[in-house]
Design a protein around this motif. Structure first.
Motif, mmCIF file in Angstrom:
data_model
loop_
_atom_site.group_PDB
_atom_site.id
_atom_site.type_symbol
_atom_site.label_atom_id
_atom_site.label_comp_id
_atom_site.label_asym_id
_atom_site.label_seq_id
_atom_site.Cartn_x
_atom_site.Cartn_y
_atom_site.Cartn_z
ATOM 1 N N LEU A 170 -72.166 6.699 -35.280
ATOM 2 C CA LEU A 170 -72.804 7.948 -35.693
ATOM 3 C C LEU A 170 -72.392 8.340 -37.108
ATOM 4 O O LEU A 170 -73.222 8.768 -37.911
ATOM 5 N N PHE A 171 -71.113 8.201 -37.409
ATOM 6 C CA PHE A 171 -70.648 8.511 -38.767
ATOM 7 C C PHE A 171 -71.313 7.594 -39.794
ATOM 8 O O PHE A 171 -71.681 8.035 -40.892
ATOM 9 N N ALA A 172 -71.460 6.319 -39.437
ATOM 10 C CA ALA A 172 -72.013 5.346 -40.386
ATOM 11 C C ALA A 172 -73.463 5.650 -40.731
ATOM 12 O O ALA A 172 -73.888 5.447 -41.880
ATOM 13 N N VAL A 173 -74.244 6.133 -39.755
ATOM 14 C CA VAL A 173 -75.651 6.406 -40.053
ATOM 15 C C VAL A 173 -75.868 7.828 -40.568
ATOM 16 O O VAL A 173 -76.871 8.105 -41.218
ATOM 17 N N THR A 174 -74.913 8.728 -40.290
ATOM 18 C CA THR A 174 -75.065 10.120 -40.722
ATOM 19 C C THR A 174 -74.433 10.357 -42.089
ATOM 20 O O THR A 174 -74.968 11.101 -42.914
ATOM 21 N N PHE A 175 -73.286 9.709 -42.351
ATOM 22 C CA PHE A 175 -72.574 9.881 -43.615
ATOM 23 C C PHE A 175 -72.240 8.517 -44.225
ATOM 24 O O PHE A 175 -71.067 8.176 -44.405
ATOM 25 N N PRO A 176 -73.247 7.707 -44.534
ATOM 26 C CA PRO A 176 -72.977 6.349 -45.030
ATOM 27 C C PRO A 176 -72.166 6.334 -46.317
ATOM 28 O O PRO A 176 -71.324 5.452 -46.511
ATOM 29 N N GLY A 177 -72.405 7.317 -47.187
ATOM 30 C CA GLY A 177 -71.663 7.350 -48.443
ATOM 31 C C GLY A 177 -70.188 7.596 -48.229
ATOM 32 O O GLY A 177 -69.331 6.959 -48.864
ATOM 33 N N LYS A 178 -69.860 8.522 -47.335
ATOM 34 C CA LYS A 178 -68.451 8.836 -47.044
ATOM 35 C C LYS A 178 -67.733 7.639 -46.421
ATOM 36 O O LYS A 178 -66.595 7.327 -46.770
ATOM 37 N N VAL A 179 -68.432 6.958 -45.485
ATOM 38 C CA VAL A 179 -67.831 5.795 -44.830
ATOM 39 C C VAL A 179 -67.618 4.672 -45.843
ATOM 40 O O VAL A 179 -66.567 4.023 -45.868
ATOM 41 N N ALA A 180 -68.605 4.448 -46.710
ATOM 42 C CA ALA A 180 -68.488 3.401 -47.724
ATOM 43 C C ALA A 180 -67.364 3.710 -48.705
ATOM 44 O O ALA A 180 -66.616 2.816 -49.120
ATOM 45 N N GLU A 181 -67.219 4.976 -49.071
ATOM 46 C CA GLU A 181 -66.172 5.378 -50.002
ATOM 47 C C GLU A 181 -64.779 5.126 -49.432
ATOM 48 O O GLU A 181 -63.872 4.713 -50.140
ATOM 49 N N ARG A 182 -64.649 5.339 -48.129
ATOM 50 C CA ARG A 182 -63.340 5.187 -47.496
ATOM 51 C C ARG A 182 -63.044 3.745 -47.061
ATOM 52 O O ARG A 182 -61.935 3.250 -47.210
ATOM 53 N N TYR A 183 -64.070 3.052 -46.516
ATOM 54 C CA TYR A 183 -63.831 1.746 -45.908
ATOM 55 C C TYR A 183 -64.586 0.594 -46.566
ATOM 56 O O TYR A 183 -64.447 -0.555 -46.133
ATOM 57 N N GLY A 184 -65.408 0.893 -47.567
ATOM 58 C CA GLY A 184 -66.126 -0.159 -48.267
ATOM 59 C C GLY A 184 -67.573 -0.271 -47.833
ATOM 60 O O GLY A 184 -67.945 0.089 -46.711
ATOM 61 N N GLU A 185 -68.415 -0.772 -48.762
ATOM 62 C CA GLU A 185 -69.843 -0.888 -48.513
ATOM 63 C C GLU A 185 -70.149 -1.831 -47.348
ATOM 64 O O GLU A 185 -71.045 -1.578 -46.544
ATOM 65 N N LYS A 186 -69.413 -2.923 -47.244
ATOM 66 C CA LYS A 186 -69.675 -3.920 -46.201
ATOM 67 C C LYS A 186 -69.458 -3.315 -44.814
ATOM 68 O O LYS A 186 -70.293 -3.474 -43.917
ATOM 69 N N PHE A 187 -68.356 -2.610 -44.636
ATOM 70 C CA PHE A 187 -68.062 -1.995 -43.345
ATOM 71 C C PHE A 187 -69.125 -0.965 -42.986
ATOM 72 O O PHE A 187 -69.619 -0.919 -41.860
ATOM 73 N N ALA A 188 -69.494 -0.129 -43.970
ATOM 74 C CA ALA A 188 -70.479 0.917 -43.717
ATOM 75 C C ALA A 188 -71.823 0.311 -43.320
ATOM 76 O O ALA A 188 -72.501 0.783 -42.399
ATOM 77 N N ALA A 189 -72.228 -0.749 -44.004
ATOM 78 C CA ALA A 189 -73.505 -1.394 -43.696
ATOM 79 C C ALA A 189 -73.488 -2.028 -42.312
ATOM 80 O O ALA A 189 -74.457 -1.933 -41.556
ATOM 81 N N GLU A 190 -72.372 -2.669 -41.975
ATOM 82 C CA GLU A 190 -72.268 -3.307 -40.663
ATOM 83 C C GLU A 190 -72.305 -2.287 -39.543
ATOM 84 O O GLU A 190 -72.978 -2.476 -38.525
ATOM 85 N N ARG A 191 -71.574 -1.177 -39.711
ATOM 86 C CA ARG A 191 -71.547 -0.164 -38.652
ATOM 87 C C ARG A 191 -72.918 0.482 -38.497
ATOM 88 O O ARG A 191 -73.363 0.763 -37.388
ATOM 89 N N GLY A 192 -73.605 0.719 -39.597
ATOM 90 C CA GLY A 192 -74.941 1.290 -39.501
ATOM 91 C C GLY A 192 -75.913 0.339 -38.820
ATOM 92 O O GLY A 192 -76.712 0.735 -37.977
ATOM 93 N N ALA A 193 -75.830 -0.948 -39.173
ATOM 94 C CA ALA A 193 -76.732 -1.942 -38.592
ATOM 95 C C ALA A 193 -76.434 -2.175 -37.117
ATOM 96 O O ALA A 193 -77.333 -2.446 -36.312
ATOM 97 N N ASP A 194 -75.148 -2.079 -36.751
ATOM 98 C CA ASP A 194 -74.752 -2.330 -35.370
ATOM 99 C C ASP A 194 -74.975 -1.133 -34.461
ATOM 100 O O ASP A 194 -74.762 -1.214 -33.255
ATOM 101 N N PHE A 195 -75.373 -0.007 -35.052
ATOM 102 C CA PHE A 195 -75.479 1.232 -34.284
ATOM 103 C C PHE A 195 -76.325 1.048 -33.032
ATOM 104 O O PHE A 195 -75.930 1.385 -31.929
#
Length: 254
Positions: free
Chosen positions: A180-205
Motif C-alpha cells: 500500500l505504501f509503495a503504490v500510495t507514496f512511491p516517491g517516499k518509498v523510493a527516497e528511503r529504499y531506492g527506486e528498484k525496491f519501490a518499483a518492485e513493491r508497487g508491481a508486486d502489489f
C-alpha cells in the motif's frame, strides 16, 4: 499520555458487549457461531451435514490506487475474511452506495474488475442494491456479505484455537502495508529504499497483498492437516491478528 487508538478500541469492545451482544434478534438453535470478538464469520447449520458461513465487511475502494487495482482489492478484502472459515466462498451480496462524483467510465472499470475477481474465485453475485447518494465518499462505498457453503466437519473459526497450537504465517509480515505504501507514496518509498525496491513493491502489489491468500486458506478445514483456526493478518498485521483472536482459558497469551 493515553493512546487514543487503544481507547477507541476499548470503547468499541464495550459497546459491542453492552449494546450489540444482548440484542441479536431471534435466538435460533441452528446457529453454530454467532457474533463474538475476534471471529469474522457466522456459521449456520443447514442440516444434512452442511453449514453456511457468512461474513460482512465494507466495500473498500481507494481511487488513488487506480480503478482496476481498487476493484481487485475490494473483492479480496471481502473474500479474505470468508476463507478463514476453511470453506470456499460461493456467493456474495453487495450494497453499493456510490459517491455522486463517480463517472460511468470509472464505475464500469471498477465493476468489471470486481466481476472478474468474483468469477475467478468462484463467487456468484446473487443480490444487492446500487445507488448514488449525497454524503457518501471513499473509501467505504457500501457493504457486502460473502457466503460459503460446505461440510459441517470442515469449517473452522478462530474460537477453535487450542493451547499449544503453532502459529504459521503463510505470506510474511507487512506485505499489505509495504504494498500500500509503495503504490500510495512511491516517491517516499523510493527516497528511503531506492527506486528498484519501490518499483518492485508497487508491481508486486496485486500478486502479494491478500489476493493469492484467499484461495490458499480455503479447502483446509479442521479435519484436514490439523488446522484448528485461520485468521487474515490485515487489521494491525500479524500481531493484531493474533491478539484479536479468541484465546483459550489458561493459554497464557496476552
Amino acid at each position: 499520555m493515553p493512546n487514543s487508538d487503544a481507547n477507541d478500541w476499548k470503547d468499541i469492545r464495550r459497546d459491542f458487549d453492552e449494546i450489540i451482544l444482548p440484542q441479536l434478534g431471534k435466538n435460533r438453535p441452528e446457529i453454530l457461531a454467532g457474533p463474538q470478538h475476534g471471529v469474522d464469520v457466522g456459521v449456520v447449520d443447514l442440516g444434512h451435514g452442511q453449514v453456511m458461513v457468512t461474513t460482512t465487511d465494507p466495500i473498500f475502494v481507494v481511487p488513488p490506487y487506480g480503478w482496476e487495482r481498487s476493484g481487485w482489492f475490494a473483492i479480496h478484502i471481502l473474500a479474505s475474511d470468508a476463507v478463514t472459515s476453511g470453506l470456499p466462498p460461493k456467493y456474495i451480496t453487495m450494497d453499493l452506495n456510490l459517491p455522486l462524483g463517480i463517472s460511468r467510465e470509472q464505475f464500469e472499470i471498477l465493476w468489471g474488475v470486481m466481476h472478474r475477481e468474483c468469477e475467478r474465485l468462484g463467487i456468484a453475485i446473487i443480490s444487492g442494491h446500487t445507488g448514488r447518494y449525497e454524503g457518501c465518499d471513499y473509501p467505504m462505498i457500501g457493504g457486502a456479505t460473502v457466503i460459503c457453503v460446505g461440510p459441517k466437519d470442515q469449517y473452522v473459526t478462530p474460537a477453535m484455537a487450542r493451547v499449544n497450537d503453532a502459529i504459521v504465517i503463510t505470506k510474511g509480515a507487512a506485505i499489505e502495508a509495504s504494498g500500500l505504501f509503495a503504490v500510495t507514496f512511491p516517491g517516499k518509498v523510493a527516497e528511503r529504499y531506492g527506486e528498484k525496491f519501490a518499483a518492485e513493491r508497487g508491481a508486486d502489489f496485486l500478486a502479494d497483498v491478500r489476493g493469492r491468500g484467499c484461495p490458499d486458506g480455503s479447502h483446509r478445514g479442521r479435519s484436514r492437516n490439523g488446522i484448528t483456526s485461520l485468521h487474515d493478518a490485515t487489521e494491525c498485521g500479524v500481531w493484531g491478528g493474533c491478539s484479536r483472536s479468541p484465546r483459550p482459558p489458561q493459554s497464557g497469551s496476552s
